[in-house]
Design an enzyme around this catalytic site. Structure first.
Site, PDB file in Angstrom:
ATOM      1  N   ASP A  99       3.056   5.601  -6.841  1.00  4.64           N
ATOM      2  CA  ASP A  99       4.166   5.606  -5.848  1.00  4.64           C
ATOM      3  C   ASP A  99       5.810   5.275  -6.730  1.00  4.64           C
ATOM      4  O   ASP A  99       6.619   5.726  -6.197  1.00  4.64           O
ATOM      5  CB  ASP A  99       4.029   4.293  -4.923  1.00  4.64           C
ATOM      6  CG  ASP A  99       2.907   4.403  -4.091  1.00  4.64           C
ATOM      7  OD1 ASP A  99       2.972   5.439  -3.525  1.00  4.64           O
ATOM      8  OD2 ASP A  99       2.240   3.572  -3.933  1.00  4.64           O
ATOM      9  N   HIS A 101       0.924  -1.014  -0.036  1.00  7.07           N
ATOM     10  CA  HIS A 101       0.048   0.081   0.211  1.00  7.07           C
ATOM     11  C   HIS A 101       0.924   1.343  -0.050  1.00  7.07           C
ATOM     12  O   HIS A 101       1.480   1.627  -0.861  1.00  7.07           O
ATOM     13  CB  HIS A 101      -0.679  -0.183   1.289  1.00  7.07           C
ATOM     14  CG  HIS A 101      -1.991   0.920   1.279  1.00  7.07           C
ATOM     15  ND1 HIS A 101      -2.335   1.508   0.242  1.00  7.07           N
ATOM     16  CD2 HIS A 101      -3.101   1.091   2.131  1.00  7.07           C
ATOM     17  CE1 HIS A 101      -3.364   2.177   0.617  1.00  7.07           C
ATOM     18  NE2 HIS A 101      -3.892   2.317   1.900  1.00  7.07           N
ATOM     19  N   HIS A 141      -1.741  -2.431  -9.892  1.00  4.43           N
ATOM     20  CA  HIS A 141      -2.758  -1.792  -9.002  1.00  4.43           C
ATOM     21  C   HIS A 141      -3.778  -2.612  -9.097  1.00  4.43           C
ATOM     22  O   HIS A 141      -4.463  -3.155  -9.944  1.00  4.43           O
ATOM     23  CB  HIS A 141      -3.372  -0.200  -9.487  1.00  4.43           C
ATOM     24  CG  HIS A 141      -3.666   0.285  -8.312  1.00  4.43           C
ATOM     25  ND1 HIS A 141      -5.191   0.435  -7.759  1.00  4.43           N
ATOM     26  CD2 HIS A 141      -3.228   1.432  -7.531  1.00  4.43           C
ATOM     27  CE1 HIS A 141      -5.524   1.339  -7.104  1.00  4.43           C
ATOM     28  NE2 HIS A 141      -4.310   1.916  -6.641  1.00  4.43           N
TER      29      HIS A 141
HETATM   30  N1  ACO Z   1       5.367  -7.041 -10.538  1.00  3.58           N
HETATM   31  C1  ACO Z   1       5.228  -8.185 -10.961  1.00  3.58           C
HETATM   32  N2  ACO Z   1       4.163  -9.071 -11.213  1.00  3.58           N
HETATM   33  C2  ACO Z   1       3.209  -8.498 -10.757  1.00  3.58           C
HETATM   34  C3  ACO Z   1       2.977  -7.067  -9.904  1.00  3.58           C
HETATM   35  C4  ACO Z   1       4.427  -6.576  -9.885  1.00  3.58           C
HETATM   36  N3  ACO Z   1       4.558  -5.492  -9.464  1.00  3.58           N
HETATM   37  N4  ACO Z   1       1.926  -6.898  -9.588  1.00  3.58           N
HETATM   38  C5  ACO Z   1       1.034  -7.778 -10.000  1.00  3.58           C
HETATM   39  N5  ACO Z   1       2.102  -8.883 -10.383  1.00  3.58           N
HETATM   40  C6  ACO Z   1       1.239  -9.970 -11.102  1.00  3.58           C
HETATM   41  C7  ACO Z   1       0.897 -11.069 -10.098  1.00  3.58           C
HETATM   42  O1  ACO Z   1       2.192 -12.133  -9.882  1.00  3.58           O
HETATM   43  C8  ACO Z   1      -0.372 -11.828 -10.697  1.00  3.58           C
HETATM   44  O2  ACO Z   1       0.441 -12.603 -11.489  1.00  3.58           O
HETATM   45  P1  ACO Z   1      -0.560 -14.065 -11.879  1.00  3.58           P
HETATM   46  O3  ACO Z   1      -1.784 -13.531 -12.208  1.00  3.58           O
HETATM   47  O4  ACO Z   1       0.246 -14.790 -12.841  1.00  3.58           O
HETATM   48  O5  ACO Z   1      -0.660 -14.664 -10.407  1.00  3.58           O
HETATM   49  C9  ACO Z   1      -1.109 -10.665 -11.414  1.00  3.58           C
HETATM   50  O6  ACO Z   1       0.017  -9.519 -11.590  1.00  3.58           O
HETATM   51  C10 ACO Z   1      -1.968 -10.006 -10.436  1.00  3.58           C
HETATM   52  O7  ACO Z   1      -1.321  -9.647  -9.164  1.00  3.58           O
HETATM   53  P2  ACO Z   1      -2.477  -9.758  -8.060  1.00  3.58           P
HETATM   54  O8  ACO Z   1      -1.347  -9.698  -6.618  1.00  3.58           O
HETATM   55  O9  ACO Z   1      -3.264 -10.788  -7.889  1.00  3.58           O
HETATM   56  O10 ACO Z   1      -2.830  -8.227  -8.119  1.00  3.58           O
HETATM   57  P3  ACO Z   1      -3.535  -7.582  -6.807  1.00  3.58           P
HETATM   58  O11 ACO Z   1      -4.567  -6.511  -7.174  1.00  3.58           O
HETATM   59  O12 ACO Z   1      -4.051  -8.355  -5.613  1.00  3.58           O
HETATM   60  O13 ACO Z   1      -2.377  -6.517  -6.161  1.00  3.58           O
HETATM   61  C11 ACO Z   1      -0.912  -4.904  -5.825  1.00  3.58           C
HETATM   62  C12 ACO Z   1      -2.053  -5.172  -6.664  1.00  3.58           C
HETATM   63  C13 ACO Z   1      -0.760  -5.083  -4.414  1.00  3.58           C
HETATM   64  C14 ACO Z   1      -0.630  -3.385  -6.063  1.00  3.58           C
HETATM   65  C15 ACO Z   1       0.273  -5.522  -6.842  1.00  3.58           C
HETATM   66  O14 ACO Z   1       0.075  -5.099  -8.249  1.00  3.58           O
HETATM   67  C16 ACO Z   1       1.737  -5.273  -6.233  1.00  3.58           C
HETATM   68  O15 ACO Z   1       2.353  -5.921  -5.527  1.00  3.58           O
HETATM   69  N6  ACO Z   1       2.472  -4.080  -6.914  1.00  3.58           N
HETATM   70  C17 ACO Z   1       3.767  -3.786  -6.126  1.00  3.58           C
HETATM   71  C18 ACO Z   1       3.482  -2.703  -4.903  1.00  3.58           C
HETATM   72  C19 ACO Z   1       3.126  -1.659  -5.300  1.00  3.58           C
HETATM   73  O16 ACO Z   1       3.348  -0.909  -6.187  1.00  3.58           O
HETATM   74  N7  ACO Z   1       2.011  -0.961  -4.252  1.00  3.58           N
HETATM   75  C20 ACO Z   1       1.347   0.027  -4.594  1.00  3.58           C
HETATM   76  C21 ACO Z   1      -0.196   0.041  -4.855  1.00  3.58           C
HETATM   77  S1  ACO Z   1      -0.716   1.559  -5.044  1.00  3.58           S
HETATM   78  C22 ACO Z   1      -0.887   2.272  -3.786  1.00  3.58           C
HETATM   79  O17 ACO Z   1      -1.307   1.859  -2.551  1.00  3.58           O
HETATM   80  C23 ACO Z   1      -0.930   3.765  -3.587  1.00  3.58           C
END
Ligand code: ACO
Length: 424
Positions: free
Chosen positions: A360, A261, A302
């Site tokens: 971010d 987050h 996201h």
């Molecule tokens: N890098 C690589 N792969 C990713 C990333 C990433 N940053 N984000 C998602 N994926 C992949 C996952 O491995 C998943 O792959 P799969 O379908 O083959 O299993 C797919 O994309 C979907 O990801 P989820 O984790 O299911 O998506 P979710 O909606 O639960 O998560 C999140 C969203 C937490 C933001 C995620 O994209 C992440 O961890 N990003 C990096 C951290 C980040 O930047 N957070 C800031 C969020 S914005 C904010 O709070 C202001």
């Protein structure tokens, strides 16, 4: 209330279950599943991926198209034509203020910027190496101790006073967290400076340039609200028990801290430092794509946006302006960030999964160029998000509401008899 209906057929239950379907002003329709409990059923939605937990009129996100509206106004227009305190007013009261309302709001905020000595002592009691988010969370919770007996959360004016107090005090607390970590004395607010400029002044003791103050204001504004994210939902859930609003905001701060987050902006910079050189980017992109490796590209992806986060574009522009003014365009971290952005936007893994740079990704670089230390990034996010949190709390308490109480799919042991210690 609803002409549309959903019909659900479930094995073992005779006939169809009829559920009302409601339409919002924007966004997907929602199926009202509350009637299911009477049939002995719960819905199952870990992570609240498809559950609307409340009705709200504050913010709309159109994730597929990359749209963010506050009270109907696009974030790009607010970032371009408004300022953070005006946006705070909009979030809290629902309409843009006229000139007199705006001035009155600003002077009320300015009058509340100083914090009590007891809070200053609390901040000083922390280890200098403590993470600033732990101090900010505790100091905000401690405000509950100062403003509890006199606060009636059922009173609209009291709620607004608490909101203004929190919006006013958060930059002061964040600056104190920073100065404490550096072993420096706290700086009292400067009445000649506006919200963002005063924050930078309370951090460094120097009056910032117009570009820096404007960039800081835009950072606060871009973080001001984002509907029912994890921290805002936490504020609503804890607030739904009737708790003190300062305590509810402290719960929001605790939730924001995590790297999935608000902690992501800090994680972006840590990641860029770990990568270390443009030549190693491919290696890290491969790690992010490798399912056996837990590494993720911080600042990408996201839950709601499956398109460019509209805040990222504004943040990127602001970042370029600040770096141009400071002559820091050759910053190696920025060079890495730019290369990473291009690769991720072209790589089929990121394209297919719709993983775009989020706010971010750029805020970390912008904050670094403003001279803000990495550990403080999430406190800045918390300061910016406070109007959103408190507006949601205020909105919830302004209408009839129920205490939040999710249910569960129980997978534990069935009833069994206790075994005495000597028999185990
Ligand atoms: N890098 C690589 N792969 C990713 C990333 C990433 N940053 N984000 C998602 N994926 C992949 C996952 O491995 C998943 O792959 P799969 O379908 O083959 O299993 C797919 O994309 C979907 O990801 P989820 O984790 O299911 O998506 P979710 O909606 O639960 O998560 C999140 C969203 C937490 C933001 C995620 O994209 C992440 O961890 N990003 C990096 C951290 C980040 O930047 N957070 C800031 C969020 S914005 C904010 O709070 C202001």
């Amino acid at each position: 209330m609803s002409d549309k209906k959903a019909h659900l057929e479930i094995d073992g239950i005779e006939g169809k279950i009829e559920l009302p379907v409601y339409s919002g002003t924007l966004g997907p329709d929602v199926v009202d599943v509350r009637g299911l409990t009477a049939k002995g059923l719960f819905t199952y939605d870990p992570g609240f991926v498809s559950t609307a937990a409340c009705e709200s009129s504050i913010t709309f996100i159109g994730g597929a198209k990359g749209i963010l509206l506050h009270r109907g106004y696009p974030i790009e227009q607010l970032a371009e034509q408004s300022d953070h305190l005006e946006t705070c007013y909009l979030l809290l009261f629902g309409e843009l203020p006229n000139k007199a309302e705006k001035e009155a709001f600003i002077s009320k905020v300015n009058a509340q910027r100083t914090v009590d000595n007891s809070i200053a002592s609390l901040v000083k009691s922390f280890d200098r190496g403590a993470h600033p988010m732990s101090i900010l969370c505790s100091a905000t919770a401690a405000l509950a101790g100062l403003y509890h007996k006199s606060l009636d959360i059922t009173n609209n004016e009291h709620r607004v006073e608490a909101a203004i107090n929190l919006i006013a005090k958060m930059p002061t607390l964040t600056a104190m967290c920073y100065r404490h970590s550096q072993g420096m004395d706290f700086i009292t607010p400067n009445d000649d400076l506006d919200y963002a400029a005063n924050f930078l002044y309370m951090m460094s003791g120097k009056t910032p340039s117009k570009t820096a103050a404007h960039a800081m204001d835009v950072v606060f504004l871009l973080h001001a609200d984002h509907e029912q994210n994890a921290s805002t939902s936490t504020v609503r859930l804890s607030g739904s028990s009737g708790t003190n609003p300062y305590a509810a905001i402290a719960a929001g701060i605790a939730t924001l801290w995590g790297p999935s987050h608000g902690g992501a902006n800090e994680a972006v910079l840590n990641m860029l430092n770990e990568i270390g050189d443009v030549s190693r980017i491919d290696e890290y992109v491969a790690k992010a794509k490798d399912k056996s490796d837990p590494f993720r590209l911080m600042g990408f992806g996201h839950r709601v946006y499956k398109n460019f986060d509209p805040r990222s574009r504004v943040m990127k522009k602001c970042c370029d302006e600040v770096l141009a003014e400071l002559g820091n365009n050759n910053d190696p971290l920025l060079a890495m960030a730019k290369k990473l952005e291009v690769i991720a936007l072209e790589d089929s893994y990121f394209v297919e999964k719709k993983l775009y740079p989020n706010v971010d990704f750029y805020s970390g670089i912008l904050l670094k160029s403003l001279g803000i230390p990495v550990e403080l990034f999430t406190c800045i996010f918390a300061t910016g998000r406070t109007p959103g949190w408190i507006s949601h709390w205020h909105e919830m308490l302004s209408e009839p509401y129920k205490i939040g109480r999710p249910r569960q799919l129980y997978k534990g042991a069935v009833k069994r008899d206790f075994v005495k210690l000597e028999d185990r």
